[in-house]
Write a protein that holds these residues in place. Structure first.
Motif, mmCIF file in Angstrom:
data_model
loop_
_atom_site.group_PDB
_atom_site.id
_atom_site.type_symbol
_atom_site.label_atom_id
_atom_site.label_comp_id
_atom_site.label_asym_id
_atom_site.label_seq_id
_atom_site.Cartn_x
_atom_site.Cartn_y
_atom_site.Cartn_z
ATOM 1 N N LEU A 1 3.971 -0.518 -18.763
ATOM 2 C CA LEU A 1 4.831 0.405 -18.019
ATOM 3 C C LEU A 1 6.219 0.516 -18.632
ATOM 4 C CD1 LEU A 1 3.923 -0.583 -14.351
ATOM 5 C CD2 LEU A 1 3.352 1.566 -15.503
ATOM 6 N N LEU A 2 6.665 -0.548 -19.283
ATOM 7 C CA LEU A 2 7.999 -0.540 -19.889
ATOM 8 C C LEU A 2 8.071 0.452 -21.048
ATOM 9 C CD1 LEU A 2 8.728 -4.374 -20.031
ATOM 10 C CD2 LEU A 2 9.881 -2.684 -18.590
ATOM 11 N N MET B 1 0.839 -1.202 0.000
ATOM 12 C CA MET B 1 0.000 0.000 0.000
ATOM 13 C C MET B 1 0.882 1.264 0.000
ATOM 14 S SD MET B 1 -3.200 0.807 -0.072
ATOM 15 C CE MET B 1 -4.400 -0.063 0.877
ATOM 16 N N ALA B 2 1.961 1.228 0.774
ATOM 17 C CA ALA B 2 2.865 2.387 0.853
ATOM 18 C C ALA B 2 3.600 2.614 -0.467
ATOM 19 C CB ALA B 2 3.859 2.193 1.997
ATOM 20 N N LEU B 3 3.797 1.563 -1.248
ATOM 21 C CA LEU B 3 4.496 1.702 -2.534
ATOM 22 C C LEU B 3 3.636 2.354 -3.616
ATOM 23 C CD1 LEU B 3 6.512 -1.650 -2.802
ATOM 24 C CD2 LEU B 3 7.437 0.670 -2.563
ATOM 25 N N VAL B 4 2.317 2.390 -3.426
ATOM 26 C CA VAL B 4 1.435 2.947 -4.459
ATOM 27 C C VAL B 4 1.781 4.408 -4.784
ATOM 28 C CG1 VAL B 4 -0.962 3.546 -5.031
ATOM 29 C CG2 VAL B 4 -0.422 1.285 -4.096
ATOM 30 N N PRO B 5 1.860 5.310 -3.793
ATOM 31 C CA PRO B 5 2.214 6.689 -4.158
ATOM 32 C C PRO B 5 3.637 6.813 -4.720
ATOM 33 C CG PRO B 5 1.958 6.483 -1.770
ATOM 34 C CD PRO B 5 1.530 5.194 -2.384
ATOM 35 N N VAL B 6 4.556 5.990 -4.243
ATOM 36 C CA VAL B 6 5.926 6.011 -4.768
ATOM 37 C C VAL B 6 5.910 5.576 -6.236
ATOM 38 C CG1 VAL B 6 8.258 5.061 -4.501
ATOM 39 C CG2 VAL B 6 6.861 5.528 -2.474
ATOM 40 N N PHE B 7 5.131 4.548 -6.527
ATOM 41 C CA PHE B 7 4.972 4.078 -7.903
ATOM 42 C C PHE B 7 4.420 5.193 -8.788
ATOM 43 C CE2 PHE B 7 1.559 2.648 -10.774
ATOM 44 C CZ PHE B 7 2.331 2.139 -11.792
ATOM 45 N N LEU B 8 3.360 5.871 -8.324
ATOM 46 C CA LEU B 8 2.745 6.927 -9.124
ATOM 47 C C LEU B 8 3.700 8.091 -9.368
ATOM 48 C CD1 LEU B 8 -0.907 6.958 -7.744
ATOM 49 C CD2 LEU B 8 -0.153 6.318 -10.050
ATOM 50 N N LEU B 9 4.449 8.469 -8.339
ATOM 51 C CA LEU B 9 5.437 9.538 -8.520
ATOM 52 C C LEU B 9 6.460 9.155 -9.587
ATOM 53 C CD1 LEU B 9 6.020 10.671 -4.820
ATOM 54 C CD2 LEU B 9 4.924 11.991 -6.659
ATOM 55 N N SER B 10 6.882 7.900 -9.560
ATOM 56 C CA SER B 10 7.848 7.419 -10.554
ATOM 57 C C SER B 10 7.240 7.389 -11.953
ATOM 58 C CB SER B 10 8.342 6.017 -10.198
ATOM 59 O OG SER B 10 8.944 6.020 -8.936
ATOM 60 N N LEU B 11 5.987 6.966 -12.034
ATOM 61 C CA LEU B 11 5.323 6.855 -13.330
ATOM 62 C C LEU B 11 5.186 8.222 -14.001
ATOM 63 C CD1 LEU B 11 3.835 5.154 -15.454
ATOM 64 C CD2 LEU B 11 1.739 5.461 -14.106
ATOM 65 N N PHE B 12 4.870 9.243 -13.210
ATOM 66 C CA PHE B 12 4.638 10.576 -13.784
ATOM 67 C C PHE B 12 5.889 11.458 -13.798
ATOM 68 C CE2 PHE B 12 0.230 9.430 -12.639
ATOM 69 C CZ PHE B 12 -0.332 9.553 -13.909
ATOM 70 N N ALA B 13 6.993 10.978 -13.226
ATOM 71 C CA ALA B 13 8.223 11.778 -13.182
ATOM 72 C C ALA B 13 8.687 12.109 -14.602
ATOM 73 C CB ALA B 13 9.319 11.032 -12.431
ATOM 74 N N ALA B 14 9.206 13.299 -14.768
ATOM 75 C CA ALA B 14 9.773 13.757 -16.053
ATOM 76 C C ALA B 14 8.780 13.623 -17.202
ATOM 77 C CB ALA B 14 11.069 13.009 -16.358
ATOM 78 N N GLY B 15 7.505 13.888 -16.912
ATOM 79 C CA GLY B 15 6.483 13.878 -17.961
ATOM 80 C C GLY B 15 5.875 12.521 -18.258
ATOM 81 N N GLY B 16 6.311 11.479 -17.588
ATOM 82 C CA GLY B 16 5.703 10.162 -17.745
ATOM 83 C C GLY B 16 6.284 9.287 -18.844
ATOM 84 N N PHE B 17 7.241 9.804 -19.603
ATOM 85 C CA PHE B 17 7.766 8.996 -20.698
ATOM 86 C C PHE B 17 9.283 8.893 -20.693
ATOM 87 C CE2 PHE B 17 3.517 10.110 -22.079
ATOM 88 C CZ PHE B 17 3.049 8.870 -22.483
ATOM 89 N N ASP B 18 9.902 9.303 -19.599
ATOM 90 C CA ASP B 18 11.348 9.171 -19.462
ATOM 91 C C ASP B 18 11.691 7.692 -19.243
ATOM 92 O OD1 ASP B 18 14.067 10.547 -18.831
ATOM 93 O OD2 ASP B 18 13.730 9.133 -17.169
ATOM 94 N N THR B 19 12.612 7.168 -20.035
ATOM 95 C CA THR B 19 12.947 5.739 -19.982
ATOM 96 C C THR B 19 13.378 5.299 -18.591
ATOM 97 O OG1 THR B 19 13.565 5.727 -22.305
ATOM 98 C CG2 THR B 19 14.435 3.944 -20.950
ATOM 99 N N THR B 20 14.248 6.048 -17.949
ATOM 100 C CA THR B 20 14.739 5.664 -16.624
ATOM 101 C C THR B 20 13.597 5.625 -15.615
ATOM 102 O OG1 THR B 20 16.898 6.623 -17.099
ATOM 103 C CG2 THR B 20 16.369 6.248 -14.780
ATOM 104 N N TRP B 21 12.762 6.660 -15.623
ATOM 105 C CA TRP B 21 11.658 6.700 -14.660
ATOM 106 C C TRP B 21 10.622 5.621 -14.938
ATOM 107 C CZ3 TRP B 21 11.880 8.489 -10.057
ATOM 108 C CH2 TRP B 21 12.731 9.540 -9.756
ATOM 109 N N ARG B 22 10.388 5.307 -16.209
ATOM 110 C CA ARG B 22 9.436 4.236 -16.531
ATOM 111 C C ARG B 22 9.971 2.892 -16.048
ATOM 112 N NH1 ARG B 22 5.185 5.730 -20.173
ATOM 113 N NH2 ARG B 22 4.485 3.589 -20.118
#
Length: 192
Positions: free
Chosen positions: A147-148, A21-42
């Motif tokens: 996600l990849l 449950m705690a990983l959900v917001p961390v996951f979302l922050l990572s998914l949307f980081a740098a506009g959502g399409f940065d390879t490293t963040w994805r």
């Protein structure tokens, strides 16, 4: 007469559920980081999603194997699962990677089945079916592939698996409705 062993609320299975449950917001922050399409963040978002999804398998196995099943776990585990997959689907739809209608169909089925379970809980429990478990696995694999960072091969595989997951989502949803009404009808006949 032996006294039933009291399972502590703070056990490894419940800790894994809370971690998911705690990983959900961390996951979302990572998914949307740098506009959502940065390879490293994805890739980071994919890794977090994969780890969180794997904890679902581990916590359930540990709970059953070591008798760590608690009322908290029975409620928190499915909430954590739906929060993770639901947030991933919504995130992918916001990024326009996945059409909204797919997210809506899956969300309606999940909410509907949850409400059905609450509706018939006084008559009995509707256990997860093999189809329901397969649906969850296919959804997780498809979401992970979406996600990849995409190329033609990953995209084709992701769409094929998502199509299968969507078909199972609808079929198992209908199955849950039928089983809920049968359970309620059996309970009504038993009372009469």
């Amino acid at each position: 007469m032996t006294e039933a062993r009291k399972v502590p609320l703070l056990n490894v299975a419940n800790i894994l559920t809370m971690a998911r449950m705690a990983l959900v917001p961390v996951f979302l922050l990572s998914l949307f980081a740098a506009g959502g399409f940065d390879t490293t963040w994805r890739l980071i978002a994919f890794g977090i999603f994969a780890v969180a999804s794997f904890t679902d398998h581990i916590d359930g196995t540990l709970a059953r194997k070591h008798g760590l099943i608690t009322d908290f776990g029975k409620i928190a585990d499915p909430i954590a699962d739906k929060a993770l997959t639901g947030s991933a689907l919504v995130g992918l739809s916001i990024l326009d990677v996945l059409p909204w209608w797919i997210t809506i169909v899956i969300a309606v089925r999940e909410v509907g089945v949850t409400l059905l379970r609450f509706w018939v809980i006084r008559y009995g429990v509707i256990p997860a079916s093999r189809g329901g478990k397969a649906k969850t696995l296919l959804q997780i694999i498809a979401i992970g592939l979406f996600l990849l960072p995409q190329n033609d091969v990953i995209a084709i595989i992701a769409w094929v698996i998502m199509a299968a997951a969507l078909a199972l989502t609808v079929v198992t949803g209908i199955d849950y409705v039928i089983r809920a009404f049968k359970l309620k009808a059996r309970a009504g006949r038993a009372v009469a």
